[in-house]
Design an enzyme around this catalytic site. Structure first.
Site, PDB file in Angstrom:
ATOM      1  N   HIS A  66     -17.692   0.505   4.349  1.00 50.45           N
ATOM      2  CA  HIS A  66     -18.008   1.563   5.318  1.00 50.45           C
ATOM      3  C   HIS A  66     -19.133   2.499   4.853  1.00 50.45           C
ATOM      4  O   HIS A  66     -18.990   3.717   4.737  1.00 50.45           O
ATOM      5  CB  HIS A  66     -16.779   2.314   5.848  1.00 50.45           C
ATOM      6  CG  HIS A  66     -15.814   2.889   4.849  1.00 50.45           C
ATOM      7  ND1 HIS A  66     -16.186   3.726   3.835  1.00 50.45           N
ATOM      8  CD2 HIS A  66     -14.481   2.780   4.749  1.00 50.45           C
ATOM      9  CE1 HIS A  66     -15.124   4.102   3.151  1.00 50.45           C
ATOM     10  NE2 HIS A  66     -14.078   3.525   3.684  1.00 50.45           N
TER      11      HIS A  66
ATOM     12  N   ASP B 140      -5.578   5.156  -3.426  1.00 51.30           N
ATOM     13  CA  ASP B 140      -7.034   5.283  -3.568  1.00 51.30           C
ATOM     14  C   ASP B 140      -7.474   6.129  -4.774  1.00 51.30           C
ATOM     15  O   ASP B 140      -8.578   5.936  -5.292  1.00 51.30           O
ATOM     16  CB  ASP B 140      -7.637   5.918  -2.305  1.00 51.30           C
ATOM     17  CG  ASP B 140      -7.915   4.884  -1.218  1.00 51.30           C
ATOM     18  OD1 ASP B 140      -8.079   3.698  -1.548  1.00 51.30           O
ATOM     19  OD2 ASP B 140      -7.981   5.275  -0.039  1.00 51.30           O
TER      20      ASP B 140
ATOM     21  N   TYR C  33     -17.252   5.833  -7.180  1.00 49.75           N
ATOM     22  CA  TYR C  33     -16.127   5.814  -6.240  1.00 49.75           C
ATOM     23  C   TYR C  33     -15.686   7.248  -5.911  1.00 49.75           C
ATOM     24  O   TYR C  33     -15.509   7.614  -4.758  1.00 49.75           O
ATOM     25  CB  TYR C  33     -14.994   5.024  -6.896  1.00 49.75           C
ATOM     26  CG  TYR C  33     -13.750   4.858  -6.076  1.00 49.75           C
ATOM     27  CD1 TYR C  33     -13.541   3.715  -5.317  1.00 49.75           C
ATOM     28  CD2 TYR C  33     -12.758   5.829  -6.079  1.00 49.75           C
ATOM     29  CE1 TYR C  33     -12.382   3.555  -4.580  1.00 49.75           C
ATOM     30  CE2 TYR C  33     -11.600   5.679  -5.346  1.00 49.75           C
ATOM     31  CZ  TYR C  33     -11.416   4.526  -4.604  1.00 49.75           C
ATOM     32  OH  TYR C  33     -10.273   4.375  -3.866  1.00 49.75           O
TER      33      TYR C  33
ATOM     34  N   HIS D  33      -6.252   9.595   0.159  1.00 49.35           N
ATOM     35  CA  HIS D  33      -7.536   9.761   0.775  1.00 49.35           C
ATOM     36  C   HIS D  33      -7.473  10.241   2.218  1.00 49.35           C
ATOM     37  O   HIS D  33      -8.426  10.815   2.737  1.00 49.35           O
ATOM     38  CB  HIS D  33      -8.236   8.395   0.652  1.00 49.35           C
ATOM     39  CG  HIS D  33      -9.441   8.143   1.413  1.00 49.35           C
ATOM     40  ND1 HIS D  33      -9.689   6.971   2.067  1.00 49.35           N
ATOM     41  CD2 HIS D  33     -10.518   8.925   1.634  1.00 49.35           C
ATOM     42  CE1 HIS D  33     -10.860   7.012   2.646  1.00 49.35           C
ATOM     43  NE2 HIS D  33     -11.384   8.173   2.407  1.00 49.35           N
TER      44      HIS D  33
HETATM   45 FE1  FEO Z   1      -8.555   4.927   1.955  1.00 48.85          FE
HETATM   46 FE2  FEO Z   1      -8.868   2.116  -0.063  1.00 48.85          FE
HETATM   47  O1  FEO Z   1      -8.543   3.127   1.514  1.00 48.85           O
END
Ligand code: FEO
Length: 392
Positions: A24, A163, A190, A144
């Site tokens: 994404h 996450d 990340y 998340h």
């Molecule tokens: Fe918020 Fe790895 O998904």
């Protein structure tokens, strides 16, 4: 695939996505993994699933260890489809497992999959004995998503925080100590691209965990490597990133139409180097936005340069600022520069976007018409030098 046991009776049963290159909007040149964990006890538990196309890969992993129909509980720590996509198929395969999630998790999963499961709704402080072990649940809203939670295996001192503490990194290794230092770069990218906007909540959550007296020997995130050797290291890094700790580092992020803004960028870089800071020159069409964001994490200042196009900023700068403002980086000073033809507008357009988001912007700016001459290039070097002084 080889069976991976984290601790006696706790297995990694996830999937490796070697080929995903865009998550994404985040570039994933090393792919990623979707981690799921199987816990064998008097009751068998699966914590999280995988992205739907990897259902069979996960099922294969589980089947090497137990008959999947013997799973009693499936914990859904998070609704997002990279962890819940395979849930409906797995529930069907298992029979009637109980799905453990938060109230919001139930709401999200029902809406996503247009179906209901046999639920057990949990909140912070709830525990579930599965025999020799106890699962403890800790809601972690916004880490998340609002539905997110952590699962903690008390007797084994293993935290499964979904996450949080992850990395988008596919490899044959499953543990951080098998890979070496590069794991921290993957973790930083990340954090910067996924969790940065949630920095205040991260600090609160770490504080909450410390106050609860939870002892952590291992952290199994839902992406990338499992923190086995030194889980404290990633917790400490999250605290420092969330506090906005910066280094003497400045980025020059720019695009250019006919090379003039690039000339300014390089002259500014010269000034930064002369001032003794760690500087990086990042062309917007040569560096992915998510890599620039990673570079921003520990930078104290960012100089943004754009040519003027149709009285506004260059489209790549618009893309970058849209992405950057969503991540709400705090504690950075921003400076603006531009070249234009007959009419300006790029700086005004950039300033408008940044002011709306209340970024700290250096009042001084550098604007040049057409190609910078030697006097203007000299001013650009000085502009860099002066900016460097602001973060020293
Ligand atoms: Fe918020 Fe790895 O998904």
């Amino acid at each position: 695939m080889e069976i991976v046991e984290l601790k006696k009776g706790i297995y990694w049963v996830g999937a490796i996505d070697w080929n995903v290159r865009d998550f994404h909007g985040y570039s994933t040149p090393y792919g990623t993994t979707y981690n799921a964990y199987l816990i064998l006890d008097e009751k068998n538990v699966l914590v999280d699933t995988v992205r739907a196309p990897f259902y069979l890969e996960m099922l294969g992993q589980i089947s090497q260890i137990i008959d999947p129909s013997k799973i009693d509980y499936i914990v859904a720590n998070h609704v997002e489809n990279d962890h819940s996509g395979a849930l409906p198929q797995l529930v069907e395969r298992v029979g009637t497992p109980t799905v453990i999630t938060t109230e919001r998790g139930k709401k999200g999963l029902e809406k996503y999959f247009q179906k209901s499961f046999k639920w057990r709704i949990v909140k912070t402080g709830d525990a579930l004995s599965i025999g020799h072990r106890t699962l403890n649940f800790l809601e972690a809203p916004m880490l998340h998503w609002p539905d997110s939670m952590f699962t903690y295996l008390k007797e084994d001192r293993v935290l499964l925080p979904n996450d949080a503490f992850g990395q988008h990194f596919a490899s044959v290794q499953r543990f951080e100590d098998e890979v070496g230092e590069s794991v921290m770069r993957h973790a930083a990218k990340y954090y910067a691209n996924i969790l940065w906007p949630l920095a205040p909540l991260i600090l609160k959550k770490v504080d909450e965990v410390v106050k609860m007296g939870i002892s952590i020997e291992m952290i199994g995130p839902s992406h990338g490597l499992i923190w086995r050797k030194d889980p404290g290291r990633i917790i400490q890094a999250y605290v420092e990133w969330s506090r906005g700790k910066t280094n003497r580092k400045i980025l020059v992020v720019y695009d250019t139409m006919w090379g003039s803004t690039e000339q300014l960028a390089k002259a500014i870089l010269k000034g930064l180097i002369e001032a003794g800071v760690d500087a990086r020159l990042l062309h917007l069409r040569s560096n992915h936005r998510s890599d620039i964001i990673e570079e921003m994490l520990e930078a104290g200042g960012i100089l943004l340069g754009s040519p003027t196009l149709n009285n506004g900023m260059f489209p790549t700068m618009g893309d970058f600022l849209t992405y950057m403002k969503g991540l709400k980086p705090k504690g950075k000073i921003l400076g603006l520069f531009s070249s234009h033809g007959w009419g300006g507008g790029a700086i005004k357009a950039m300033r408008r976007v940044l002011e709306e988001e209340k970024f700290e912007i250096w009042e001084k700016e550098l604007a040049v018409q057409f190609r910078p001459d030697s006097e203007e290039l000299g001013r650009a070097v000085e502009f860099g030098r002066e900016f460097a002084e602001k973060i020293l």
